[in-house]
Write an enzyme that holds these catalytic residues in place. Structure first.
Site, PDB file in Angstrom:
ATOM      1  N   HIS A 506       3.719   7.308   1.195  1.00 39.17           N
ATOM      2  CA  HIS A 506       3.863   8.733   0.888  1.00 39.17           C
ATOM      3  C   HIS A 506       4.790   9.450   1.875  1.00 39.17           C
ATOM      4  O   HIS A 506       4.423  10.492   2.422  1.00 39.17           O
ATOM      5  CB  HIS A 506       2.495   9.429   0.912  1.00 39.17           C
ATOM      6  CG  HIS A 506       1.522   8.903  -0.091  1.00 39.17           C
ATOM      7  ND1 HIS A 506       0.157   9.150   0.003  1.00 39.17           N
ATOM      8  CD2 HIS A 506       1.687   8.158  -1.207  1.00 39.17           C
ATOM      9  CE1 HIS A 506      -0.462   8.573  -1.005  1.00 39.17           C
ATOM     10  NE2 HIS A 506       0.444   7.965  -1.758  1.00 39.17           N
ATOM     11  N   PRO A 507       6.016   8.965   2.115  1.00 38.05           N
ATOM     12  CA  PRO A 507       6.892   9.664   3.062  1.00 38.05           C
ATOM     13  C   PRO A 507       7.356  11.004   2.498  1.00 38.05           C
ATOM     14  O   PRO A 507       7.591  11.142   1.293  1.00 38.05           O
ATOM     15  CB  PRO A 507       8.064   8.692   3.232  1.00 38.05           C
ATOM     16  CG  PRO A 507       8.106   7.929   1.946  1.00 38.05           C
ATOM     17  CD  PRO A 507       6.659   7.772   1.537  1.00 38.05           C
TER      18      PRO A 507
END
Length: 590
Positions: A506-507
């Site tokens: 989930h960057p």
């Protein structure tokens, strides 16, 4: 009503980009880019739109089947054909481990290879965005765009949409372990939530997924390009890599640089410049967008000089503020042979695949079965301490003991919870190493760099153990596989976390949205890059702070709202809905 999609939208392979003229160029056909291009390219608007994607088509290769079959999610994630293959730098707090950073490289981007969990985040996440300088991005303003994007299986209400391109639904939860996990969460003292994307996120309940009624992945390419092909007009060029954004030359120092177009390496091996008469919209994701800005001369001046690129605009925040979610797996053996373990062999997988394929061909005759689910069908959102105003811990539950990427599984019946904190204060960066786009940037997350991270993960494991000991799950709970019953002290848990914690993929946050006077902000509240004209960034990189859960749903919402800004139309009317107050948490010492 659920629409049967027409044949996939055609990809232009013959038009001459050197001679073509466009109003808008959208860079990156991923979770945001497909949405933006589709909205800009609506028939009747008369816009000339080009959508560029470095990867290939999602319907023209034999392996594309794995993109569309939800149960096969781990296969494309591990294929070079569909994944940029980014590798993060070694993490000092994790004993020098370097974690993978998979990002989608195909029409649909990461929405074509992700886990399909549909989680909008908590309403207070978006109120926090506004507090951080993203004016107008509060929950009541964002909710109409969540609704516009979605066709929810349960129909429209104050929180859910009914006729959007993206199809969402709950899993059917046929395996009794899903229900046992939800019940165990309540027995441990936490509330039940009927719909965590609605009035109340806090609690345990069913998990939603972006999967259509036929059991096919509802990626943004399927939802916004293929299923709406009859309603949109745009050129799509795949296997074409943007090298940099180009700018008009100006002798007036008081005039902001204006984006002219993009320099692109086409699928035919040519390097050409393509002009955008109105705007370039960068939708390359939390890694790709800051990287391309830096290669185009937008970023920290010292860094831009180091890589040998002429400075266009000083924005020190480009590539900074990198955030992600980490998670740990707590696993137990299952005492009854009811887990998914029996399907992990070659024959089991083949049977699931054949049934799914036949169900796509004959949907009225055959159910899609286990092929049409991501297997994340129950979940939980809880607060770690009473002082937290909304949940900061997320659970995904799966009735099998296996790694997220599918590369390792326990050779026994089992079940597991993926659990991790949602609002770590650790921050990293993305930094171009050279002036060449083919040289992957330096990616440093600085995972677990705060003492609070360690305490929260220890508490996550201990809380999960307590949930697994509740009566609803106790009848199924065999020995603890991971961490293992011998791992009890803070020091032992820390070592387990250091060796086994993994990214949830989930960057975000690397082109942070904020006030133009904020030197760390990269885009303003209408997603325009500060310091230049004719250029926007629209993807998860502009998140001011990470949201509470998986990121695909809020990324799509951001793209929906940004499309209205680009088109210059009046934003959708604000919602006026209630959200649940925090529920007192159980008084357990963890």
């Amino acid at each position: 009503p659920v629409r049967s999609p027409p044949p996939p939208v055609a990809v232009a392979a013959s038009f001459d980009m050197k001679r073509a003229a466009f109003d808008y160029i959208v860079v990156g056909a991923g979770s945001a880019g497909c949405v933006v291009a589709s909205r800009l390219g609506q028939k009747g608007l008369g816009h000339r739109v080009l959508l560029l994607e470095s990867g290939g088509h999602d319907w023209r290769h034999w392996s594309n089947i794995f993109l569309h079959m939800p149960t096969a999610l781990s296969i494309p994630m591990n294929m070079d054909r569909y994944n940029w293959g980014f590798e993060a730098e070694p993490e000092p707090s994790l004993g020098g481990r370097a974690l993978h950073c998979p990002r989608g490289k195909v029409l649909g981007g990461s929405s074509a290879i992700n886990g399909m969990a549909y989680v909008r985040g908590h309403p207070l996440d978006f109120d926090r965005w506004e507090d951080l300088g993203a004016s107008g991005w509060n929950y009541q303003n964002c909710l109409p765009y969540f609704k516009r994007a979605e066709t929810w299986e349960g129909g429209e209400d104050d929180y859910r949409g009914r006729d959007g391109p993206l199809q969402t639904r709950f899993g059917v939860c046929r395996n009794p372990l899903y229900h046992a996990f939800i019940e165990a969460g309540q027995q441990a003292g936490y509330p039940y939530t009927e719909d965590y994307n609605g009035y109340q996120q806090e609690g345990f309940g069913k998990m939603a997924m972006s999967v259509d009624a036929k059991g096919k992945r509802s990626s943004t390419s399927n939802a916004y390009l293929h299923s709406t092909a009859a309603d949109i007009e745009l050129e799509i060029e795949t296997n074409s890599t943007v090298r940099r954004i180009t700018f008009h030359e100006s002798t007036n120092k008081d005039e902001k640089p204006r984006a002219r177009g993009i320099e692109v390496l086409t699928q035919r091996g040519e390097v050409v410049e393509v002009m955008a008469e109105k705007e370039v919209i960068l939708c390359a994701g939390a890694i790709g967008s800051p990287h391309l800005l830096q290669l185009s001369g937008i970023g920290d001046s010292q860094h831009i000089e180091e890589i040998g690129v002429p400075l266009v605009a000083e924005r020190k925040g480009v590539g900074q503020n990198l955030m992600d979610h980490l998670e740990i797996l707590v696993q137990r053996e299952c005492t009854e042979p009811i887990s998914l373990y029996k399907h992990l062999g070659v024959i089991g997988k083949l049977n699931i695949g054949i049934q799914w394929i036949l169900s796509q061909l004959f949907p009225s005759l055959l159910e899609h079965g286990l092929g049409g689910t991501n297997h994340f069908e129950s979940c939980g959102f809880i607060r770690s301490v009473e002082s937290e105003s909304y949940p900061d811990i997320q659970y995904h539950f799966v009735p099998v003991a296996i790694s997220y990427d599918g590369n390792s599984s326990v050779q026994a019946h089992g079940f597991q919870a993926h659990v991790g904190p949602m609002r770590s204060e650790s921050r990293g960066y993305v930094r171009a190493k050279t002036a060449k786009v083919e040289d992957h940037p330096e990616i440093k997350f600085n995972y677990m760099s705060k003492e609070k991270d360690w305490k929260q993960f220890r508490d996550c494991i201990r809380t999960t153990r307590r949930i697994f000991e509740q009566p609803a799950l106790q009848r199924y709970a065999g020995r603890e596989i991971a961490p293992g019953s011998h791992v009890q002290s803070d020091e032992e848990l820390d070592q387990f976390i250091r060796e086994r914690v993994e990214t949830a993929y989930h960057p975000c946050g690397t082109c942070r949205m904020g006030d133009p006077n904020d030197l760390g902000a990269v885009v303003d509240s209408e997603t325009r890059v500060i310091g230049v004209d004719g250029l926007r960034v629209v993807d998860s990189s502009i998140f001011p702070s990470i949201t509470n859960g998986n990121l695909n749903a809020p990324t799509i919402m951001v793209a929906e709202r940004a499309a209205d800004f680009i088109l210059g139309v009046e934003p959708l009317p604000s919602a006026n809905v209630e959200i649940a107050a925090p529920v007192p948490i159980p008084n357990h010492k963890v």
